[in-house]
Design a protein around this motif. Sequence first.
Motif, short mmCIF file in Angstrom:
data_model
loop_
_atom_site.label_atom_id
_atom_site.label_comp_id
_atom_site.label_asym_id
_atom_site.label_seq_id
_atom_site.Cartn_x
_atom_site.Cartn_y
_atom_site.Cartn_z
N SER A 212 0.85 -1.18 0.00
CA SER A 212 0.00 0.00 0.00
C SER A 212 0.89 1.23 0.00
CB SER A 212 -0.91 0.03 1.22
OG SER A 212 -0.15 0.20 2.41
N VAL A 213 0.32 2.34 -0.43
CA VAL A 213 1.09 3.58 -0.44
C VAL A 213 1.51 3.95 0.98
CG1 VAL A 213 1.00 6.04 -0.97
CG2 VAL A 213 -0.04 4.39 -2.54
N ARG A 214 0.59 3.78 1.93
CA ARG A 214 0.92 4.12 3.31
C ARG A 214 2.06 3.24 3.83
NH1 ARG A 214 -3.86 4.20 7.66
NH2 ARG A 214 -4.43 5.95 6.28
N GLY A 215 2.01 1.96 3.51
CA GLY A 215 3.07 1.06 3.94
C GLY A 215 4.42 1.41 3.31
N GLU A 216 4.40 1.80 2.04
CA GLU A 216 5.64 2.17 1.37
C GLU A 216 6.24 3.44 1.98
OE1 GLU A 216 7.38 0.67 -0.95
OE2 GLU A 216 6.03 -1.00 -1.35
N PHE A 217 5.39 4.42 2.33
CA PHE A 217 5.89 5.65 2.92
C PHE A 217 6.45 5.43 4.33
CE2 PHE A 217 3.64 8.08 -0.39
CZ PHE A 217 4.60 9.05 -0.66
N ALA A 218 5.99 4.36 4.99
CA ALA A 218 6.46 4.09 6.34
C ALA A 218 7.96 3.85 6.39
CB ALA A 218 5.72 2.87 6.91
N ALA A 219 8.54 3.39 5.27
CA ALA A 219 9.98 3.14 5.24
C ALA A 219 10.79 4.40 5.50
CB ALA A 219 10.37 2.54 3.89
N PHE A 220 10.21 5.56 5.21
CA PHE A 220 10.94 6.81 5.36
C PHE A 220 11.02 7.29 6.81
CE2 PHE A 220 9.65 6.64 0.95
CZ PHE A 220 10.83 6.97 0.30
N ARG A 221 10.45 6.51 7.73
CA ARG A 221 10.64 6.82 9.15
C ARG A 221 12.04 6.43 9.63
NH1 ARG A 221 4.92 4.03 10.98
NH2 ARG A 221 3.53 5.51 9.92
N ASN A 222 12.70 5.61 8.83
CA ASN A 222 14.05 5.15 9.17
C ASN A 222 15.07 6.17 8.72
OD1 ASN A 222 16.49 3.82 9.52
ND2 ASN A 222 15.81 1.91 8.58
N VAL A 223 15.84 6.72 9.65
CA VAL A 223 16.82 7.75 9.32
C VAL A 223 17.89 7.21 8.37
CG1 VAL A 223 18.33 7.25 11.29
CG2 VAL A 223 18.28 9.56 10.31
N GLN A 224 18.13 5.89 8.40
CA GLN A 224 19.13 5.30 7.52
C GLN A 224 18.73 5.41 6.05
OE1 GLN A 224 22.07 4.50 8.08
NE2 GLN A 224 22.41 3.30 9.91
N VAL A 225 17.42 5.36 5.78
CA VAL A 225 16.96 5.53 4.40
C VAL A 225 17.29 6.94 3.91
CG1 VAL A 225 14.91 5.61 2.91
CG2 VAL A 225 15.15 3.80 4.62
N TRP A 226 17.08 7.93 4.76
CA TRP A 226 17.40 9.32 4.39
C TRP A 226 18.91 9.52 4.25
CZ3 TRP A 226 13.83 12.43 2.60
CH2 TRP A 226 12.50 12.20 2.96
N LEU A 227 19.68 8.90 5.13
CA LEU A 227 21.14 9.00 5.00
C LEU A 227 21.62 8.37 3.69
CD1 LEU A 227 22.57 8.26 8.57
CD2 LEU A 227 22.89 10.34 7.22
N ALA A 228 21.04 7.24 3.34
CA ALA A 228 21.43 6.58 2.10
C ALA A 228 21.13 7.47 0.90
CB ALA A 228 20.70 5.24 1.96
N MET A 229 19.97 8.11 0.90
CA MET A 229 19.62 8.98 -0.22
C MET A 229 20.51 10.22 -0.27
SD MET A 229 15.50 8.67 -0.75
CE MET A 229 15.06 9.27 0.87
N ALA A 230 20.89 10.72 0.91
CA ALA A 230 21.82 11.86 0.95
C ALA A 230 23.19 11.47 0.40
CB ALA A 230 21.95 12.39 2.38
N MET A 231 23.64 10.25 0.75
CA MET A 231 24.91 9.76 0.20
C MET A 231 24.82 9.63 -1.32
SD MET A 231 26.33 6.82 2.79
CE MET A 231 24.78 6.03 3.23
N THR A 232 23.67 9.19 -1.80
CA THR A 232 23.46 9.04 -3.23
C THR A 232 23.49 10.38 -3.94
OG1 THR A 232 22.16 7.03 -2.90
CG2 THR A 232 21.83 8.21 -4.96
N VAL A 233 22.77 11.36 -3.38
CA VAL A 233 22.74 12.70 -3.97
C VAL A 233 24.15 13.26 -4.12
CG1 VAL A 233 22.09 15.11 -3.56
CG2 VAL A 233 20.41 13.29 -3.22
N LEU A 234 24.93 13.16 -3.05
CA LEU A 234 26.24 13.81 -3.03
C LEU A 234 27.31 12.96 -3.70
CD1 LEU A 234 26.04 15.07 0.66
CD2 LEU A 234 25.79 16.45 -1.41
#
Length: 401
Positions: free
Chosen positions: A188-210
Amino acid sequence: MPLALLALAIGAFGIGTTEFVIMGVLPQVAGDFGVTIPTAGWLVSGYALGVVVGAPLLTALGTRVSRKKMLMFLMGLFIAGNALSALAPSFGLMLTGRIVASLAHGAFFGIGSVVAADLVAPQKKASAISLMFMGLTVANIVGVPGGTYVGQVAGWRVTFAIVAALGVVGFLGVAKLIPETGRPESVSVRGEFAAFRNVQVWLAMAMTVLGYGGVFAAITYITPMMTEVAGYTEGAVTWLLVLFGVGMFLGNLLGGKFADRALMPMLFTALAALTAALLLFTATAHNKVLAAITLSLIGALGFATVPPLQKWVLDQASAAPTLASAANIGAFNLGNALAAWLGGVVIAAGLGFTAPNWVGAILSGTALLLAFLAAHLDRRTRRASRAAAGAADAEPAPAAV
Protein backbone atom coordinates in the motif's frame (compact mmCIF):
# COMPACT_ATOMS: atom_id res chain seq x y z
CA MET A 1 21.09 -15.43 -12.88
CA PRO A 2 17.53 -15.52 -14.28
CA LEU A 3 16.95 -14.57 -17.93
CA ALA A 4 14.40 -11.98 -16.74
CA LEU A 5 17.34 -9.82 -15.66
CA LEU A 6 18.15 -9.42 -19.36
CA ALA A 7 14.84 -7.64 -19.89
CA LEU A 8 15.65 -5.18 -17.12
CA ALA A 9 19.12 -4.65 -18.59
CA ILE A 10 17.61 -3.92 -22.03
CA GLY A 11 15.34 -1.25 -20.56
CA ALA A 12 18.26 0.14 -18.59
CA PHE A 13 20.30 0.32 -21.80
CA GLY A 14 17.76 2.59 -23.47
CA ILE A 15 17.32 4.75 -20.39
CA GLY A 16 21.07 5.03 -19.89
CA THR A 17 21.57 6.07 -23.49
CA THR A 18 19.08 8.93 -23.35
CA GLU A 19 20.33 10.10 -19.95
CA PHE A 20 23.97 10.42 -20.95
CA VAL A 21 23.96 10.99 -24.72
CA ILE A 22 22.85 14.59 -24.27
CA MET A 23 26.34 15.39 -22.92
CA GLY A 24 27.92 14.30 -26.17
CA VAL A 25 25.62 16.42 -28.38
CA LEU A 26 25.17 19.38 -26.02
CA PRO A 27 27.11 21.86 -28.20
CA GLN A 28 25.09 20.90 -31.31
CA VAL A 29 21.77 21.25 -29.48
CA ALA A 30 22.83 24.60 -28.02
CA GLY A 31 23.87 25.83 -31.46
CA ASP A 32 20.67 24.75 -33.18
CA PHE A 33 18.45 26.45 -30.61
CA GLY A 34 20.70 29.49 -30.18
CA VAL A 35 21.31 29.06 -26.43
CA THR A 36 24.50 29.04 -24.33
CA ILE A 37 26.17 25.84 -23.09
CA PRO A 38 25.11 26.52 -19.44
CA THR A 39 21.52 27.07 -20.64
CA ALA A 40 21.64 23.85 -22.67
CA GLY A 41 22.80 22.18 -19.45
CA TRP A 42 19.18 22.44 -18.31
CA LEU A 43 18.50 19.50 -20.62
CA VAL A 44 20.62 17.54 -18.13
CA SER A 45 19.27 19.18 -14.97
CA GLY A 46 15.67 19.13 -16.21
CA TYR A 47 15.91 15.42 -16.95
CA ALA A 48 17.38 14.77 -13.52
CA LEU A 49 14.67 16.79 -11.76
CA GLY A 50 12.03 14.88 -13.73
CA VAL A 51 13.46 11.66 -12.34
CA VAL A 52 13.31 13.07 -8.82
CA VAL A 53 9.60 13.90 -9.22
CA GLY A 54 8.61 10.89 -11.30
CA ALA A 55 10.32 8.24 -9.16
CA PRO A 56 8.12 8.49 -6.03
CA LEU A 57 4.99 9.66 -7.87
CA LEU A 58 4.80 6.91 -10.46
CA THR A 59 6.01 4.25 -8.03
CA ALA A 60 3.24 5.16 -5.61
CA LEU A 61 0.67 4.98 -8.41
CA GLY A 62 2.19 1.67 -9.49
CA THR A 63 1.25 -0.04 -6.23
CA ARG A 64 -2.20 -0.58 -7.76
CA VAL A 65 -0.94 -2.77 -10.63
CA SER A 66 1.55 -5.58 -11.12
CA ARG A 67 5.21 -4.67 -11.37
CA LYS A 68 5.41 -6.07 -14.92
CA LYS A 69 2.52 -3.89 -16.15
CA MET A 70 4.07 -0.87 -14.47
CA LEU A 71 7.43 -1.50 -16.13
CA MET A 72 5.70 -1.73 -19.53
CA PHE A 73 3.85 1.55 -18.91
CA LEU A 74 7.12 3.25 -17.95
CA MET A 75 8.82 2.13 -21.15
CA GLY A 76 5.87 3.56 -23.13
CA LEU A 77 6.35 6.90 -21.39
CA PHE A 78 10.06 6.75 -22.20
CA ILE A 79 9.31 6.19 -25.91
CA ALA A 80 6.91 9.15 -26.04
CA GLY A 81 9.38 11.53 -24.39
CA ASN A 82 12.25 10.69 -26.69
CA ALA A 83 10.05 10.94 -29.78
CA LEU A 84 9.04 14.44 -28.67
CA SER A 85 12.70 15.37 -28.13
CA ALA A 86 13.55 14.20 -31.64
CA LEU A 87 10.78 16.31 -33.21
CA ALA A 88 10.90 19.39 -30.94
CA PRO A 89 10.85 22.69 -32.91
CA SER A 90 11.98 24.77 -29.89
CA PHE A 91 14.26 24.47 -26.87
CA GLY A 92 11.23 24.55 -24.57
CA LEU A 93 9.63 21.54 -26.26
CA MET A 94 12.97 19.75 -26.31
CA LEU A 95 13.17 20.26 -22.55
CA THR A 96 9.58 19.03 -22.22
CA GLY A 97 10.42 15.84 -24.09
CA ARG A 98 13.41 15.25 -21.84
CA ILE A 99 11.24 15.66 -18.75
CA VAL A 100 8.53 13.31 -20.09
CA ALA A 101 11.16 10.63 -20.75
CA SER A 102 12.73 11.22 -17.35
CA LEU A 103 9.51 10.49 -15.49
CA ALA A 104 9.97 6.81 -16.35
CA HIS A 105 13.59 6.63 -15.25
CA GLY A 106 13.45 6.50 -11.46
CA ALA A 107 10.38 4.29 -11.21
CA PHE A 108 11.83 1.82 -13.75
CA PHE A 109 15.10 1.40 -11.86
CA GLY A 110 13.37 1.47 -8.48
CA ILE A 111 10.80 -1.20 -9.34
CA GLY A 112 13.39 -3.06 -11.41
CA SER A 113 15.77 -3.22 -8.42
CA VAL A 114 13.07 -4.87 -6.31
CA VAL A 115 12.20 -7.31 -9.12
CA ALA A 116 15.88 -8.17 -9.66
CA ALA A 117 16.50 -8.73 -5.95
CA ASP A 118 13.40 -10.94 -5.65
CA LEU A 119 14.61 -13.18 -8.49
CA VAL A 120 17.74 -14.40 -6.69
CA ALA A 121 18.97 -15.76 -3.36
CA PRO A 122 19.59 -13.23 -0.54
CA GLN A 123 23.38 -13.46 -0.82
CA LYS A 124 23.23 -12.47 -4.51
CA LYS A 125 20.91 -9.48 -4.35
CA ALA A 126 23.57 -6.79 -4.89
CA SER A 127 24.97 -8.74 -7.83
CA ALA A 128 21.49 -9.04 -9.37
CA ILE A 129 20.95 -5.31 -8.99
CA SER A 130 24.33 -4.66 -10.60
CA LEU A 131 23.38 -6.88 -13.56
CA MET A 132 20.27 -4.79 -14.15
CA PHE A 133 22.38 -1.63 -13.99
CA MET A 134 24.80 -3.30 -16.41
CA GLY A 135 22.44 -2.15 -19.18
CA LEU A 136 23.06 1.41 -18.05
CA THR A 137 26.81 0.95 -18.11
CA VAL A 138 26.81 -0.81 -21.50
CA ALA A 139 24.84 2.16 -22.79
CA ASN A 140 27.86 4.28 -21.96
CA ILE A 141 30.15 1.96 -23.91
CA VAL A 142 27.94 1.51 -26.97
CA GLY A 143 24.80 3.64 -26.88
CA VAL A 144 26.20 6.99 -25.78
CA PRO A 145 29.31 7.03 -27.99
CA GLY A 146 27.27 5.72 -30.91
CA GLY A 147 24.58 8.31 -30.30
CA THR A 148 27.20 11.04 -30.06
CA TYR A 149 28.74 9.97 -33.35
CA VAL A 150 25.33 9.86 -35.05
CA GLY A 151 24.54 13.29 -33.63
CA GLN A 152 27.73 14.75 -35.02
CA VAL A 153 27.26 13.16 -38.45
CA ALA A 154 23.50 13.05 -39.02
CA GLY A 155 22.22 15.46 -36.37
CA TRP A 156 21.10 15.13 -32.79
CA ARG A 157 17.45 14.62 -33.82
CA VAL A 158 18.39 11.31 -35.42
CA THR A 159 20.08 10.34 -32.18
CA PHE A 160 16.90 10.79 -30.17
CA ALA A 161 14.82 9.01 -32.80
CA ILE A 162 17.11 5.99 -32.41
CA VAL A 163 16.78 6.24 -28.63
CA ALA A 164 12.98 6.12 -28.99
CA ALA A 165 13.41 2.94 -31.06
CA LEU A 166 15.56 1.48 -28.27
CA GLY A 167 12.64 2.11 -25.97
CA VAL A 168 10.45 -0.05 -28.21
CA VAL A 169 12.97 -2.90 -27.87
CA GLY A 170 12.98 -2.42 -24.10
CA PHE A 171 9.19 -2.52 -23.99
CA LEU A 172 9.13 -5.81 -25.92
CA GLY A 173 11.83 -7.27 -23.68
CA VAL A 174 9.85 -6.51 -20.53
CA ALA A 175 6.65 -7.90 -22.09
CA LYS A 176 8.38 -11.12 -23.16
CA LEU A 177 10.80 -11.94 -20.34
CA ILE A 178 9.54 -10.49 -17.05
CA PRO A 179 7.26 -12.99 -15.25
CA GLU A 180 3.75 -11.83 -14.39
CA THR A 181 3.42 -12.07 -10.62
CA GLY A 182 0.26 -10.03 -10.14
CA ARG A 183 -0.09 -7.09 -7.82
CA PRO A 184 2.03 -7.72 -4.68
CA GLU A 185 -0.19 -8.45 -1.70
CA SER A 186 0.02 -6.27 1.40
CA VAL A 187 1.52 -3.42 -0.65
CA SER A 188 0.00 0.00 0.00
CA VAL A 189 1.09 3.58 -0.44
CA ARG A 190 0.92 4.12 3.31
CA GLY A 191 3.07 1.06 3.94
CA GLU A 192 5.64 2.17 1.37
CA PHE A 193 5.89 5.65 2.92
CA ALA A 194 6.46 4.09 6.34
CA ALA A 195 9.98 3.14 5.24
CA PHE A 196 10.94 6.81 5.36
CA ARG A 197 10.64 6.82 9.15
CA ASN A 198 14.05 5.15 9.17
CA VAL A 199 16.82 7.75 9.32
CA GLN A 200 19.13 5.30 7.52
CA VAL A 201 16.96 5.53 4.40
CA TRP A 202 17.40 9.32 4.39
CA LEU A 203 21.14 9.00 5.00
CA ALA A 204 21.43 6.58 2.10
CA MET A 205 19.62 8.98 -0.22
CA ALA A 206 21.82 11.86 0.95
CA MET A 207 24.91 9.76 0.20
CA THR A 208 23.46 9.04 -3.23
CA VAL A 209 22.74 12.70 -3.97
CA LEU A 210 26.24 13.81 -3.03
CA GLY A 211 28.32 10.78 -4.03
CA TYR A 212 27.12 10.24 -7.59
CA GLY A 213 26.45 13.95 -7.95
CA GLY A 214 30.21 14.38 -7.75
CA VAL A 215 30.56 12.36 -10.95
CA PHE A 216 27.98 14.46 -12.79
CA ALA A 217 29.63 17.74 -11.83
CA ALA A 218 32.53 16.69 -14.03
CA ILE A 219 30.83 14.61 -16.72
CA THR A 220 28.07 17.09 -17.62
CA TYR A 221 30.61 19.46 -19.15
CA ILE A 222 33.01 16.81 -20.38
CA THR A 223 32.79 17.89 -24.03
CA PRO A 224 34.01 21.48 -23.51
CA MET A 225 36.50 20.28 -20.87
CA MET A 226 38.10 17.75 -23.19
CA THR A 227 38.08 19.99 -26.28
CA GLU A 228 38.96 23.35 -24.72
CA VAL A 229 41.32 22.20 -21.94
CA ALA A 230 42.75 18.79 -22.87
CA GLY A 231 42.99 19.69 -26.56
CA TYR A 232 40.99 16.82 -28.04
CA THR A 233 38.99 17.27 -31.23
CA GLU A 234 35.21 17.17 -31.02
CA GLY A 235 35.20 13.82 -32.81
CA ALA A 236 37.41 12.29 -30.10
CA VAL A 237 34.71 12.86 -27.49
CA THR A 238 32.98 9.72 -28.76
CA TRP A 239 35.93 7.52 -27.77
CA LEU A 240 36.41 9.34 -24.49
CA LEU A 241 32.81 8.49 -23.64
CA VAL A 242 33.60 4.85 -24.48
CA LEU A 243 36.40 4.94 -21.89
CA PHE A 244 34.06 6.47 -19.35
CA GLY A 245 31.51 3.75 -20.11
CA VAL A 246 34.07 0.96 -19.77
CA GLY A 247 34.96 2.38 -16.36
CA MET A 248 31.30 2.43 -15.36
CA PHE A 249 30.81 -1.15 -16.55
CA LEU A 250 33.75 -2.50 -14.54
CA GLY A 251 32.94 -0.39 -11.48
CA ASN A 252 29.34 -1.57 -11.47
CA LEU A 253 30.28 -5.27 -11.59
CA LEU A 254 32.96 -4.93 -8.93
CA GLY A 255 30.69 -2.79 -6.76
CA GLY A 256 27.98 -5.46 -6.85
CA LYS A 257 30.39 -8.31 -6.21
CA PHE A 258 32.17 -6.75 -3.23
CA ALA A 259 29.00 -5.20 -1.78
CA ASP A 260 27.64 -8.74 -1.34
CA ARG A 261 30.75 -9.50 0.74
CA ALA A 262 31.32 -6.27 2.70
CA LEU A 263 28.89 -3.50 1.79
CA MET A 264 30.04 -0.51 3.84
CA PRO A 265 33.81 -1.08 3.41
CA MET A 266 33.18 -1.20 -0.34
CA LEU A 267 31.29 2.09 -0.14
CA PHE A 268 33.99 3.77 1.97
CA THR A 269 36.71 2.76 -0.49
CA ALA A 270 34.78 3.85 -3.60
CA LEU A 271 33.78 7.27 -2.22
CA ALA A 272 37.27 8.06 -0.88
CA ALA A 273 38.93 7.10 -4.16
CA LEU A 274 36.29 9.02 -6.19
CA THR A 275 36.93 12.19 -4.19
CA ALA A 276 40.66 11.87 -4.83
CA ALA A 277 40.16 11.20 -8.55
CA LEU A 278 37.95 14.27 -8.99
CA LEU A 279 40.54 16.46 -7.29
CA LEU A 280 43.21 14.94 -9.52
CA PHE A 281 41.12 15.57 -12.65
CA THR A 282 41.60 19.32 -12.25
CA ALA A 283 45.29 18.81 -13.03
CA THR A 284 45.15 15.81 -15.37
CA ALA A 285 42.55 17.48 -17.61
CA HIS A 286 45.40 19.48 -19.14
CA ASN A 287 47.08 16.34 -20.51
CA LYS A 288 45.38 14.15 -23.13
CA VAL A 289 46.57 10.77 -21.85
CA LEU A 290 46.12 11.53 -18.16
CA ALA A 291 42.72 13.09 -18.81
CA ALA A 292 41.49 9.94 -20.55
CA ILE A 293 42.77 7.67 -17.77
CA THR A 294 41.23 9.83 -15.04
CA LEU A 295 37.91 10.01 -16.88
CA SER A 296 37.70 6.21 -17.00
CA LEU A 297 38.67 5.98 -13.34
CA ILE A 298 35.93 8.43 -12.34
CA GLY A 299 33.40 6.32 -14.23
CA ALA A 300 34.54 3.16 -12.43
CA LEU A 301 34.62 4.64 -8.95
CA GLY A 302 31.38 6.55 -9.38
CA PHE A 303 29.38 3.53 -10.49
CA ALA A 304 31.01 1.25 -7.92
CA THR A 305 28.87 3.13 -5.38
CA VAL A 306 25.55 2.31 -7.11
CA PRO A 307 24.95 -1.36 -6.13
CA PRO A 308 25.97 -0.89 -2.46
CA LEU A 309 23.85 2.25 -2.08
CA GLN A 310 20.82 0.63 -3.70
CA LYS A 311 21.29 -2.56 -1.64
CA TRP A 312 21.66 -0.49 1.55
CA VAL A 313 18.30 1.18 0.88
CA LEU A 314 16.61 -2.17 0.20
CA ASP A 315 18.03 -3.56 3.45
CA GLN A 316 16.95 -0.57 5.51
CA ALA A 317 13.43 -0.53 3.98
CA SER A 318 13.02 -4.30 3.71
CA ALA A 319 9.37 -4.31 4.82
CA ALA A 320 8.28 -1.97 1.98
CA PRO A 321 11.23 -1.45 -0.37
CA THR A 322 9.70 -0.36 -3.70
CA LEU A 323 9.10 3.35 -3.02
CA ALA A 324 12.36 3.75 -1.10
CA SER A 325 14.23 2.05 -3.93
CA ALA A 326 12.68 4.37 -6.52
CA ALA A 327 13.25 7.40 -4.32
CA ASN A 328 16.93 6.49 -4.13
CA ILE A 329 17.09 6.44 -7.94
CA GLY A 330 15.52 9.88 -7.78
CA ALA A 331 18.26 10.84 -5.36
CA PHE A 332 20.90 9.86 -7.92
CA ASN A 333 19.30 12.26 -10.35
CA LEU A 334 18.76 14.99 -7.78
CA GLY A 335 22.51 14.81 -7.31
CA ASN A 336 22.94 14.98 -11.08
CA ALA A 337 20.75 18.08 -11.29
CA LEU A 338 22.47 19.78 -8.38
CA ALA A 339 25.92 18.98 -9.70
CA ALA A 340 25.11 20.03 -13.28
CA TRP A 341 23.72 23.34 -11.99
CA LEU A 342 26.70 23.98 -9.70
CA GLY A 343 29.09 23.08 -12.52
CA GLY A 344 27.35 25.59 -14.77
CA VAL A 345 27.55 28.23 -12.02
CA VAL A 346 31.33 27.94 -11.59
CA ILE A 347 31.86 27.94 -15.37
CA ALA A 348 29.63 31.00 -15.81
CA ALA A 349 31.58 32.68 -12.99
CA GLY A 350 34.70 32.47 -15.16
CA LEU A 351 36.51 29.79 -13.16
CA GLY A 352 37.11 27.64 -16.23
CA PHE A 353 35.91 24.29 -17.54
CA THR A 354 37.88 22.32 -14.91
CA ALA A 355 36.18 24.07 -11.98
CA PRO A 356 33.29 21.55 -11.86
CA ASN A 357 35.83 18.92 -10.77
CA TRP A 358 36.33 20.81 -7.50
CA VAL A 359 32.57 20.91 -7.04
CA GLY A 360 32.41 17.15 -7.60
CA ALA A 361 35.20 16.44 -5.10
CA ILE A 362 33.43 18.45 -2.38
CA LEU A 363 30.15 16.61 -3.01
CA SER A 364 31.72 13.15 -2.98
CA GLY A 365 33.84 13.94 0.08
CA THR A 366 30.71 14.97 1.96
CA ALA A 367 29.04 11.70 0.94
CA LEU A 368 31.99 9.81 2.45
CA LEU A 369 31.45 11.56 5.80
CA LEU A 370 27.77 10.58 5.71
CA ALA A 371 28.75 6.96 4.98
CA PHE A 372 30.86 6.90 8.15
CA LEU A 373 27.90 8.34 10.08
CA ALA A 374 25.51 5.72 8.65
CA ALA A 375 27.90 2.90 9.58
CA HIS A 376 28.28 4.29 13.12
CA LEU A 377 24.52 4.48 13.61
CA ASP A 378 24.09 0.96 12.24
CA ARG A 379 26.68 -0.44 14.66
CA ARG A 380 25.01 1.36 17.57
CA THR A 381 21.60 -0.01 16.60
CA ARG A 382 22.97 -3.55 16.35
CA ARG A 383 24.65 -3.28 19.77
CA ALA A 384 21.41 -2.05 21.32
CA SER A 385 19.49 -4.92 19.73
CA ARG A 386 21.99 -7.49 21.01
CA ALA A 387 21.89 -5.96 24.49
CA ALA A 388 18.10 -6.04 24.53
CA ALA A 389 18.10 -9.66 23.36
CA GLY A 390 20.65 -10.59 26.03
CA ALA A 391 18.59 -8.90 28.75
CA ALA A 392 15.50 -10.78 27.62
CA ASP A 393 17.37 -14.10 27.72
CA ALA A 394 18.75 -13.36 31.18
CA GLU A 395 15.35 -12.49 32.67
CA PRO A 396 14.20 -15.34 34.88
CA ALA A 397 11.11 -17.25 33.86
CA PRO A 398 7.99 -16.63 35.99
CA ALA A 399 7.49 -19.12 38.81
CA ALA A 400 4.96 -21.83 38.25
CA VAL A 401 1.77 -21.51 40.24
